[in-house]
Scaffold this motif. Sequence first.
Motif, mmCIF file in Angstrom:
data_model
loop_
_atom_site.group_PDB
_atom_site.id
_atom_site.type_symbol
_atom_site.label_atom_id
_atom_site.label_comp_id
_atom_site.label_asym_id
_atom_site.label_seq_id
_atom_site.Cartn_x
_atom_site.Cartn_y
_atom_site.Cartn_z
ATOM 1 N N SER A 86 -55.226 -28.360 -17.716
ATOM 2 C CA SER A 86 -54.314 -27.961 -18.771
ATOM 3 C C SER A 86 -53.056 -27.449 -18.103
ATOM 4 O O SER A 86 -53.103 -26.486 -17.346
ATOM 5 C CB SER A 86 -54.962 -26.857 -19.614
ATOM 6 N N ASN A 87 -51.945 -28.109 -18.376
ATOM 7 C CA ASN A 87 -50.706 -27.761 -17.713
ATOM 8 C C ASN A 87 -49.678 -27.310 -18.726
ATOM 9 O O ASN A 87 -49.487 -27.938 -19.746
ATOM 10 C CB ASN A 87 -50.144 -28.956 -16.945
ATOM 11 N N ALA A 88 -48.997 -26.248 -18.417
ATOM 12 C CA ALA A 88 -47.908 -25.761 -19.261
ATOM 13 C C ALA A 88 -46.636 -25.842 -18.442
ATOM 14 O O ALA A 88 -46.304 -24.927 -17.717
ATOM 15 C CB ALA A 88 -48.183 -24.332 -19.704
ATOM 16 N N PHE A 89 -45.950 -26.966 -18.522
ATOM 17 C CA PHE A 89 -44.730 -27.150 -17.755
ATOM 18 C C PHE A 89 -43.559 -26.541 -18.491
ATOM 19 O O PHE A 89 -43.464 -26.601 -19.699
ATOM 20 C CB PHE A 89 -44.446 -28.640 -17.520
ATOM 21 N N GLU A 90 -42.648 -25.984 -17.737
ATOM 22 C CA GLU A 90 -41.409 -25.463 -18.295
ATOM 23 C C GLU A 90 -40.323 -26.487 -17.997
ATOM 24 O O GLU A 90 -40.081 -26.818 -16.858
ATOM 25 C CB GLU A 90 -41.037 -24.137 -17.623
ATOM 26 N N VAL A 91 -39.700 -26.994 -19.036
ATOM 27 C CA VAL A 91 -38.638 -27.968 -18.863
ATOM 28 C C VAL A 91 -37.410 -27.424 -19.555
ATOM 29 O O VAL A 91 -37.451 -27.050 -20.716
ATOM 30 C CB VAL A 91 -39.011 -29.332 -19.485
ATOM 31 N N SER A 92 -36.308 -27.360 -18.825
ATOM 32 C CA SER A 92 -35.069 -26.907 -19.433
ATOM 33 C C SER A 92 -34.312 -28.104 -19.970
ATOM 34 O O SER A 92 -34.467 -29.212 -19.491
ATOM 35 C CB SER A 92 -34.221 -26.157 -18.405
ATOM 36 N N THR A 93 -33.531 -27.889 -21.006
ATOM 37 C CA THR A 93 -32.764 -28.979 -21.583
ATOM 38 C C THR A 93 -31.285 -28.761 -21.340
ATOM 39 O O THR A 93 -30.832 -27.667 -21.086
ATOM 40 C CB THR A 93 -33.003 -29.086 -23.097
ATOM 41 N N ALA A 94 -30.497 -29.823 -21.423
ATOM 42 C CA ALA A 94 -29.048 -29.727 -21.243
ATOM 43 C C ALA A 94 -28.433 -29.302 -22.562
ATOM 44 O O ALA A 94 -28.982 -29.560 -23.609
ATOM 45 C CB ALA A 94 -28.490 -31.075 -20.791
ATOM 46 N N PRO A 95 -27.316 -28.698 -22.578
ATOM 47 C CA PRO A 95 -26.590 -28.250 -21.399
ATOM 48 C C PRO A 95 -27.201 -26.973 -20.823
ATOM 49 O O PRO A 95 -27.718 -26.147 -21.556
ATOM 50 C CB PRO A 95 -25.174 -27.993 -21.922
ATOM 51 N N VAL A 96 -27.115 -26.834 -19.541
ATOM 52 C CA VAL A 96 -27.663 -25.671 -18.864
ATOM 53 C C VAL A 96 -26.679 -24.524 -18.982
ATOM 54 O O VAL A 96 -25.505 -24.667 -18.665
ATOM 55 C CB VAL A 96 -27.939 -25.989 -17.380
ATOM 56 N N THR A 97 -27.160 -23.389 -19.456
ATOM 57 C CA THR A 97 -26.272 -22.235 -19.589
ATOM 58 C C THR A 97 -26.584 -21.156 -18.557
ATOM 59 O O THR A 97 -25.750 -20.335 -18.250
ATOM 60 C CB THR A 97 -26.368 -21.625 -21.000
ATOM 61 N N VAL A 98 -27.807 -21.145 -18.046
ATOM 62 C CA VAL A 98 -28.187 -20.155 -17.044
ATOM 63 C C VAL A 98 -28.313 -20.857 -15.705
ATOM 64 O O VAL A 98 -29.040 -21.826 -15.573
ATOM 65 C CB VAL A 98 -29.532 -19.488 -17.406
ATOM 66 N N LYS A 99 -27.590 -20.383 -14.728
ATOM 67 C CA LYS A 99 -27.629 -20.983 -13.387
ATOM 68 C C LYS A 99 -28.285 -20.004 -12.417
ATOM 69 O O LYS A 99 -28.231 -18.798 -12.598
ATOM 70 C CB LYS A 99 -26.204 -21.283 -12.895
ATOM 71 N N ALA A 100 -28.862 -20.548 -11.380
ATOM 72 C CA ALA A 100 -29.420 -19.706 -10.326
ATOM 73 C C ALA A 100 -28.264 -19.084 -9.552
ATOM 74 O O ALA A 100 -27.214 -19.689 -9.385
ATOM 75 C CB ALA A 100 -30.289 -20.550 -9.411
ATOM 76 N N LYS A 101 -28.464 -17.874 -9.097
ATOM 77 C CA LYS A 101 -27.394 -17.169 -8.382
ATOM 78 C C LYS A 101 -27.415 -17.441 -6.883
ATOM 79 O O LYS A 101 -26.389 -17.416 -6.241
ATOM 80 C CB LYS A 101 -27.492 -15.677 -8.653
ATOM 81 N N ASP A 102 -28.591 -17.663 -6.335
ATOM 82 C CA ASP A 102 -28.698 -17.911 -4.899
ATOM 83 C C ASP A 102 -28.533 -19.402 -4.613
ATOM 84 O O ASP A 102 -28.809 -20.233 -5.467
ATOM 85 C CB ASP A 102 -30.067 -17.445 -4.383
ATOM 86 N N PRO A 103 -28.105 -19.740 -3.399
ATOM 87 C CA PRO A 103 -28.000 -21.165 -3.055
ATOM 88 C C PRO A 103 -29.390 -21.794 -2.926
ATOM 89 O O PRO A 103 -30.370 -21.115 -2.634
ATOM 90 C CB PRO A 103 -27.250 -21.167 -1.728
ATOM 91 N N ILE A 104 -29.446 -23.092 -3.131
ATOM 92 C CA ILE A 104 -30.706 -23.825 -2.978
ATOM 93 C C ILE A 104 -31.123 -23.772 -1.510
ATOM 94 O O ILE A 104 -30.281 -23.739 -0.621
ATOM 95 C CB ILE A 104 -30.550 -25.286 -3.471
ATOM 96 N N SER A 105 -32.419 -23.736 -1.265
ATOM 97 C CA SER A 105 -32.947 -23.751 0.096
ATOM 98 C C SER A 105 -34.255 -24.536 0.094
ATOM 99 O O SER A 105 -34.858 -24.762 -0.960
ATOM 100 C CB SER A 105 -33.197 -22.327 0.604
ATOM 101 N N LYS A 106 -34.688 -24.927 1.274
ATOM 102 C CA LYS A 106 -35.945 -25.663 1.394
ATOM 103 C C LYS A 106 -37.106 -24.823 0.862
ATOM 104 O O LYS A 106 -37.990 -25.327 0.179
ATOM 105 C CB LYS A 106 -36.178 -26.058 2.856
ATOM 106 N N ASP A 107 -37.077 -23.533 1.135
ATOM 107 C CA ASP A 107 -38.120 -22.635 0.662
ATOM 108 C C ASP A 107 -38.159 -22.597 -0.866
ATOM 109 O O ASP A 107 -39.232 -22.625 -1.464
ATOM 110 C CB ASP A 107 -37.881 -21.225 1.237
ATOM 111 N N VAL A 108 -36.999 -22.542 -1.486
ATOM 112 C CA VAL A 108 -36.920 -22.546 -2.950
ATOM 113 C C VAL A 108 -37.518 -23.837 -3.504
ATOM 114 O O VAL A 108 -38.296 -23.818 -4.462
ATOM 115 C CB VAL A 108 -35.453 -22.377 -3.423
ATOM 116 N N VAL A 109 -37.166 -24.965 -2.897
ATOM 117 C CA VAL A 109 -37.671 -26.253 -3.368
ATOM 118 C C VAL A 109 -39.185 -26.316 -3.209
ATOM 119 O O VAL A 109 -39.896 -26.776 -4.114
ATOM 120 C CB VAL A 109 -36.984 -27.425 -2.639
#
Length: 196
Positions: free
Chosen positions: A17-40
């Motif tokens: 049983s999976n509860a995925f979170e999917v965001s829809t466009a347009p995106v209004t909330v952005k991440a504050k930190d830069p993307i990194s391999k660890d984040v991915v």
Amino acid sequence: IATSLTAASCSDSASTSNAFEVSTAPVTVKAKDPISKDVVEKLVLRKIGDAAVAGQPVARNITLTPEAGGQFLTLDLNRTASCHSGALVGSAITSAQQVMSAVFLYPDVSRVQLTLYGTTEDVKDKDKPAVRITVTKDAAAKIDWFQFNEKNIGTMASEFWVEPCVSQSYQQYGSATITDPSLLAQANASCSATTP
């Protein structure tokens, strides 16, 4: 974490049983930190799990490459579930939807390429790309991620490539789970016979 790519129609016996979170466009909330391999890595684990098959983790390789406009994320995934080759199309699209909807929240992500490897379950085919999906930042800004599916992938993705054998299997058997053992064997054999 009990989620895996089995949620993407590539399961022969697991009932999760999976509860995925999917965001829809347009995106209004952005991440504050830069993307990194660890984040991915954390996003992949959270969104699609880390159910290893034959000792192979889901995330095969994660690369961030600077390019004009930001970071180009290359995400290579191993196939994780026992299924026929055609089901890999649905698995790749669902994985792309889950991961891309999250990574494009990071403003420095300019492009994401997801490649699913393993045209068949055979060990000799584990390093062969089966499906590749690329989405640019401009395209992602227009995507309603709830609509990012098999029906709409051709018009939403910047690039959508399927290995010919996998495409043939998808056209013949679709991406739904095959529960009939003889039909599953036939579907797997048809792609195995054509994979060099």
